[in-house]
Design a protein around this motif. Structure first.
Motif, PDB file in Angstrom:
ATOM      1  N   UNK A   1      -0.126   2.173   6.767  1.00  0.00           N
ATOM      2  CA  UNK A   1       0.895   1.171   6.969  1.00  0.00           C
ATOM      3  C   UNK A   1       1.508   0.966   5.808  1.00  0.00           C
ATOM      4  N   UNK A   2       1.116   1.042   4.711  1.00  0.00           N
ATOM      5  CA  UNK A   2       1.556   0.181   3.386  1.00  0.00           C
ATOM      6  C   UNK A   2       2.553   1.394   2.695  1.00  0.00           C
ATOM      7  N   UNK A   3       2.250   2.547   3.074  1.00  0.00           N
ATOM      8  CA  UNK A   3       3.041   3.776   2.532  1.00  0.00           C
ATOM      9  C   UNK A   3       4.161   3.796   3.528  1.00  0.00           C
ATOM     10  N   UNK A   4       4.153   3.368   4.595  1.00  0.00           N
ATOM     11  CA  UNK A   4       5.365   3.715   5.832  1.00  0.00           C
ATOM     12  C   UNK A   4       6.205   2.607   6.034  1.00  0.00           C
ATOM     13  N   UNK A   5       5.924   1.327   5.541  1.00  0.00           N
ATOM     14  CA  UNK A   5       6.592   0.009   5.764  1.00  0.00           C
ATOM     15  C   UNK A   5       7.180  -0.571   4.393  1.00  0.00           C
ATOM     16  N   UNK A   6       8.353   0.377   4.217  1.00  0.00           N
ATOM     17  CA  UNK A   6       8.607  -0.388   2.831  1.00  0.00           C
ATOM     18  C   UNK A   6       9.306  -1.605   2.737  1.00  0.00           C
ATOM     19  N   UNK A   7       9.540  -2.233   3.963  1.00  0.00           N
ATOM     20  CA  UNK A   7      10.335  -3.434   4.065  1.00  0.00           C
ATOM     21  C   UNK A   7       9.215  -4.664   4.363  1.00  0.00           C
ATOM     22  N   UNK A   8       8.030  -4.413   4.285  1.00  0.00           N
ATOM     23  CA  UNK A   8       7.102  -5.330   4.427  1.00  0.00           C
ATOM     24  C   UNK A   8       6.980  -6.452   3.768  1.00  0.00           C
ATOM     25  N   UNK A   9       7.165  -7.622   4.048  1.00  0.00           N
ATOM     26  CA  UNK A   9       7.029  -8.731   3.381  1.00  0.00           C
ATOM     27  C   UNK A   9       5.889  -9.817   3.754  1.00  0.00           C
ATOM     28  N   UNK A  10       5.416  -9.513   4.951  1.00  0.00           N
ATOM     29  CA  UNK A  10       4.239 -10.312   5.434  1.00  0.00           C
ATOM     30  C   UNK A  10       3.222  -9.625   6.129  1.00  0.00           C
ATOM     31  N   UNK A  11       1.973  -9.618   5.810  1.00  0.00           N
ATOM     32  CA  UNK A  11       0.904  -8.829   6.381  1.00  0.00           C
ATOM     33  C   UNK A  11      -0.262  -9.840   6.893  1.00  0.00           C
TER      34      UNK A  11
ATOM     35  N   UNK B   1       4.679  -7.774  -7.297  1.00  0.00           N
ATOM     36  CA  UNK B   1       5.134  -8.936  -8.184  1.00  0.00           C
ATOM     37  C   UNK B   1       5.674  -9.705  -7.497  1.00  0.00           C
ATOM     38  N   UNK B   2       6.038  -9.573  -6.215  1.00  0.00           N
ATOM     39  CA  UNK B   2       6.969 -10.630  -5.411  1.00  0.00           C
ATOM     40  C   UNK B   2       5.922 -11.487  -4.645  1.00  0.00           C
ATOM     41  N   UNK B   3       4.590 -11.142  -4.579  1.00  0.00           N
ATOM     42  CA  UNK B   3       3.626 -11.916  -3.825  1.00  0.00           C
ATOM     43  C   UNK B   3       3.566 -13.490  -4.104  1.00  0.00           C
ATOM     44  N   UNK B   4       3.538 -14.231  -3.144  1.00  0.00           N
ATOM     45  CA  UNK B   4       3.629 -15.561  -2.998  1.00  0.00           C
ATOM     46  C   UNK B   4       2.332 -16.218  -2.647  1.00  0.00           C
ATOM     47  N   UNK B   5       1.707 -15.420  -1.627  1.00  0.00           N
ATOM     48  CA  UNK B   5       0.528 -16.122  -0.937  1.00  0.00           C
ATOM     49  C   UNK B   5      -0.539 -15.023  -0.961  1.00  0.00           C
ATOM     50  N   UNK B   6      -1.737 -15.020  -1.199  1.00  0.00           N
ATOM     51  CA  UNK B   6      -2.830 -14.106  -1.367  1.00  0.00           C
ATOM     52  C   UNK B   6      -4.225 -14.784  -1.167  1.00  0.00           C
TER      53      UNK B   6
ATOM     54  N   UNK C   1       5.693  -2.948  -2.079  1.00  0.00           N
ATOM     55  CA  UNK C   1       6.436  -3.506  -3.080  1.00  0.00           C
ATOM     56  C   UNK C   1       7.160  -5.060  -2.842  1.00  0.00           C
ATOM     57  N   UNK C   2       7.639  -5.130  -1.623  1.00  0.00           N
ATOM     58  CA  UNK C   2       8.172  -6.327  -1.365  1.00  0.00           C
ATOM     59  C   UNK C   2       7.561  -7.620  -0.683  1.00  0.00           C
ATOM     60  N   UNK C   3       6.150  -7.224  -0.544  1.00  0.00           N
ATOM     61  CA  UNK C   3       5.096  -7.821   0.163  1.00  0.00           C
ATOM     62  C   UNK C   3       5.027  -9.411  -0.555  1.00  0.00           C
ATOM     63  N   UNK C   4       5.316 -10.356   0.305  1.00  0.00           N
ATOM     64  CA  UNK C   4       5.044 -11.955  -0.239  1.00  0.00           C
ATOM     65  C   UNK C   4       3.915 -12.458   0.334  1.00  0.00           C
TER      66      UNK C   4
END
Length: 776
Positions: free
Chosen positions: A46-56, A99-104, A75-78
């Protein structure tokens, strides 16, 4: 569905695995499937195929396996929420690439290993939640690089070490939860400086030193817990001005200072626990403004003075614990206006006077503890209004008069009735038999008289602890106790009970651990059936008129055969066991340590015959007192098996023979008395025995000799032969030495005094030297 960019399937009943085929949705930006029943691994594709992913967000499922390192490709995950699953393994260092992560949030899993230092790269992260895992190691220094962090929650792991000083670089921090770990050392002194902290918890660690004095700089602190650490010194002065405080827990430290100077007026304060510290001062009238307080625990400090009447304004209180302080004076007349109070503990202070009267129709009290004060008056009438009362402890005060019969009717839920060490008198009302939930009944050390509850009908006995010692009760052994299967402590000593000890005790009271019948008028033989009490650890039948022999079957007392008695941890709400034991010549009260005391006291009876060898099987015994009987025969040869024995008294009997050499194995022996018997022979020696220097412990045994007695032992035949051999060997050595000395002076003396001999000897030496020179 190649164009789908958002999927929300949360809070359904979906089962099975997360299909890897979802990777075909290459436009996916926000994927959420939390609060379902999904299992299996999280597909790395999922993470190599969803380049636009911002929320999982897949929290609150049952996913297992490891966190895919491929997550670092998104890379765009927040937002990344994996909490409340069954994930295992370590936290992938690759998450540091997001590096764009805001919530972990990886909390409530079974993650292990350290916190990766590469997480310090997440400079936009505002919330890091790793609580309820099994993480180990220290907090990495790089934590200070996460400058956007507002929430840092690491509670309930196995993290250790000191907090890094770099944590003070988190200039936006508001929520800090470090409780339930293994942290130690001091808190960085600048923590809180310039911050607007709202929630801080250091609880249940091993932190030490003082708290940072600027911890509450922002004056917005709402929840502050530092309980159960090793903090000391004064509390931050800014606490007094934190008007938003809601919960404060500081119990179990060593804080000092005046309690009223540290805390100001906090109208919103709901929960305050400062117990187990070293706080002083008095409760000022300002406390009356904390009208929202529901729980106030200050027990175990050094707070003193009277309680002001304005204290009654805290009408929201549900739990009040002021025990183990230095409060004095009478309670204010408004005291029972706490209509919502459930638990009240004022024990171990210096309160005095009569309890105030109450006009209330009913109180919600479930637990009332007033023990160890100087309260006086008759049995408190306020109790009659407490229909929900479960625990009542009035022990060690100056109450007097009868127990009113209404106790058996008005407080039907009572499980603990503890009234020891007062001046109560009269007969015990038979209505107490209606208290079907009663587990602890303690009436000891009063002036009660008559027979005890003789009218009690057949019932399901729930008693666990029964104390009547130190009164003037009469009659036979209380028959209503038969069938009290849960009874663990039975103490009816120091009364005027008579007759035989019932044989049914061994079968009908199977849970008995403490049986104390001393100082009564019991007669007859000791029932052999007592040996069936497999949990018995204390047996005290001293100072009665018992006859016959010590049962051989006592060697089967299971709990006494173990070197260490089984340790049973009491429940938090359990009323502590208590019993008086005649220990080393003085009656002492054992409470917290009662579980470690194992012993038998049969002294001051009329027991005959020999001491059974089987008593030496009881390796867990710490005291054994058989003194002042008519026991005969010898001391058991294997008495040394009782290696934990601290107290042994066999005095004032008819014992004969020698003291067994094995007694020197009693390395814990602190008190020994074998006086007033017919013992003879040499007193054994040993490291511990040599510390017992009082000769009276062997007194009135004319045949004994040796340390610490003054009379020296005559050598026996064997000892004489050994001495003669030693003297012969010594004489031989002296003869050899004397012969060498005599021979030396016989030869060299002749050379010295006879000139012809000396001339011939020197010529011989000269000739010998010439021959040696010629050969060389």
């Amino acid at each position: 569905l190649g164009n789908v960019n958002s999927m929300e399937l949360d809070m359904n009943q979906l089962t099975g695995v997360l299909p890897p085929e979802l990777s075909g949705m290459r436009q996916m930006r926000e994927f959420g499937i939390p609060s379902n029943k999904l299992t299996g691994h999280i597909p790395p594709a999922l993470f190599t195929s969803w380049p636009e992913l911002i929320s999982f967000q897949v929290q609150n499922n049952s996913f297992s396996g490891r966190i895919p390192p491929e997550l670092g490709k998104a890379a765009k995950l927040k937002i990344l929420y994996l909490f409340s699953n069954n994930l295992v393994g370590s936290i992938p260092a690759e998450l540091g690439k997001l590096v764009r992560l805001e919530q972990l949030d990886l909390s409530v899993n079974s993650l292990t290993g350290p916190i990766p230092s590469l997480l310090g790269n997440l400079k936009h992260l505002m919330r890091l939640a790793l609580f309820f895992n099994r993480l180990t190691g220290m907090i990495p220094l790089e934590i200070g690089n996460m400058t956007a962090l507002q929430v840092l929650d690491l509670n309930t792991n196995s993290l250790e070490g000191e907090l890094p000083a770099t944590i003070t670089s988190l200039r936006n921090l508001q929520y800090l939860a470090l409780f339930d770990n293994n942290f130690n050392g001091t808190i960085p002194p600048d923590l809180g400086k310039g911050l607007i902290l709202t929630d801080v918890s250091f609880a249940n660690n091993s932190f030490s030193g003082e708290l940072p004095q600027r911890l509450c700089d922002g004056l917005m602190l709402q929840n502050f817990t530092a309980n159960h650490n090793n903090f000391s010194g004064s509390l931050p002065s800014c606490l007094k001005n934190c008007t938003w405080l809601f919960q404060v827990r500081l119990e179990g430290n060593q804080f000092t200072g005046d309690i009223s100077e540290v805390f100001g007026v906090h109208p919103g304060l709901d929960y305050l626990d400062v117990s187990g510290n070293q706080l002083t001062g008095k409760l000022s009238s300002d406390w009356s403004q904390c009208t929202n307080l529901t729980r106030l625990h200050m027990n175990g400090n050094q707070i003193s003075g009277n309680i002001h009447a304005s204290f009654c304004r805290l009408t929201s209180l549900q739990s009040l614990d002021l025990s183990n302080n230095q409060f004095t004076g009478e309670l204010p007349s408004c005291w029972w206006e706490f209509k919502l109070m459930i638990v009240m503990d004022l024990s171990n202070n210096g309160f005095s006077g009569e309890l105030p009267m109450s006009t209330s129709l009913a109180l919600e009290l479930q637990s009332l503890r007033l023990a160890n004060n100087s309260f006086l008056g008759v049995f408190p009438s306020i109790i009659e209004t407490c229909r929900n009362l479960v625990i009542l402890d009035l022990g060690n005060n100056k109450f007097f008069g009868d127990i009113p019969s209404w106790v058996g009717r008005s407080v039907p839920l009572l499980t603990v009735l503890s009234l020891p060490s007062n001046n109560f008198s009269g007969v015990v009302p038979p209505e107490l038999s209606k208290l079907s939930y009663l587990q602890v009944l303690d009436l000891s050390s009063n002036s009660f008289s008559g027979e005890i509850l003789t009218a009690m009908p057949n019932h399901n006995c729930s008693l666990e602890s029964f104390h009547l010692a130190g009164n003037d009760f009469v009659g036979v052994f209380p028959p209503f106790l038969r069938g009290c299967n849960s009874l663990a402590t039975l103490d009816i000593g120091n009364n005027r009970f008579f007759g035989g000890i019932p044989t049914w005790i061994g079968s009908q009271l199977p849970s008995l651990k403490i049986l104390r019948l001393r100082s009564n008028n019991f007669t007859g033989e000791i029932p052999t059936e007592l040996s069936r009490l497999s949990q018995l650890q204390l047996l005290d039948l001293a100072n009665n008129s018992l006859i016959g022999s010590i049962p051989v079957a006592f060697g089967n007392l299971t709990s006494m055969r173990h070197n260490v008695p089984p340790l049973v941890r009491p429940r938090v709400d359990e009323f502590p066991a208590r019993v008086n034991i005649s220990w080393k010549g003085h009656e002492q009260t054992f409470q917290k340590s009662i579980g470690l005391i194992t012993g038998i006291d049969l002294s001051s009876n009329q027991l005959t015959e020999s001491i059974p060898e089987e008593l030496t099987y009881l390796k867990g015994l710490r005291f054994l007192n058989l003194s002042r009987n008519d026991l005969s025969g010898s001391i058991p040869e294997k008495i040394g098996r009782l290696e934990l024995l601290d107290f042994l008294d066999l005095s004032c009997n008819e014992l004969s023979g020698t003291i067994p050499p094995s007694i020197s194995n009693l390395r814990s022996l602190g008190v020994l008395n074998l006086s007033n018997n017919h013992l003879w022979g040499r007193i054994p020696t040993g490291d511990q025995l040599q510390t017992l220097v009082d000769p009276s412990i062997y007194g009135s045994n004319p045949g004994l000799c040796g340390f610490p007695l003054l009379n020296v032992c005559e050598p026996t035949l064997d000892q004489g032969a050994e001495v003669r051999k030693e003297i012969g060997d010594l004489g031989l050595w002296y003869s050899v030495i004397l012969g060498i000395v005599f021979g030396f002076w016989l030869w060299f003396g002749a050379l010295f005094f006879l000139e012809p001999w000396r001339f011939s000897f020197l010529c011989f030496v000269d000739g010998l030297g010439s021959k040696i020179d010629a050969r060389l």
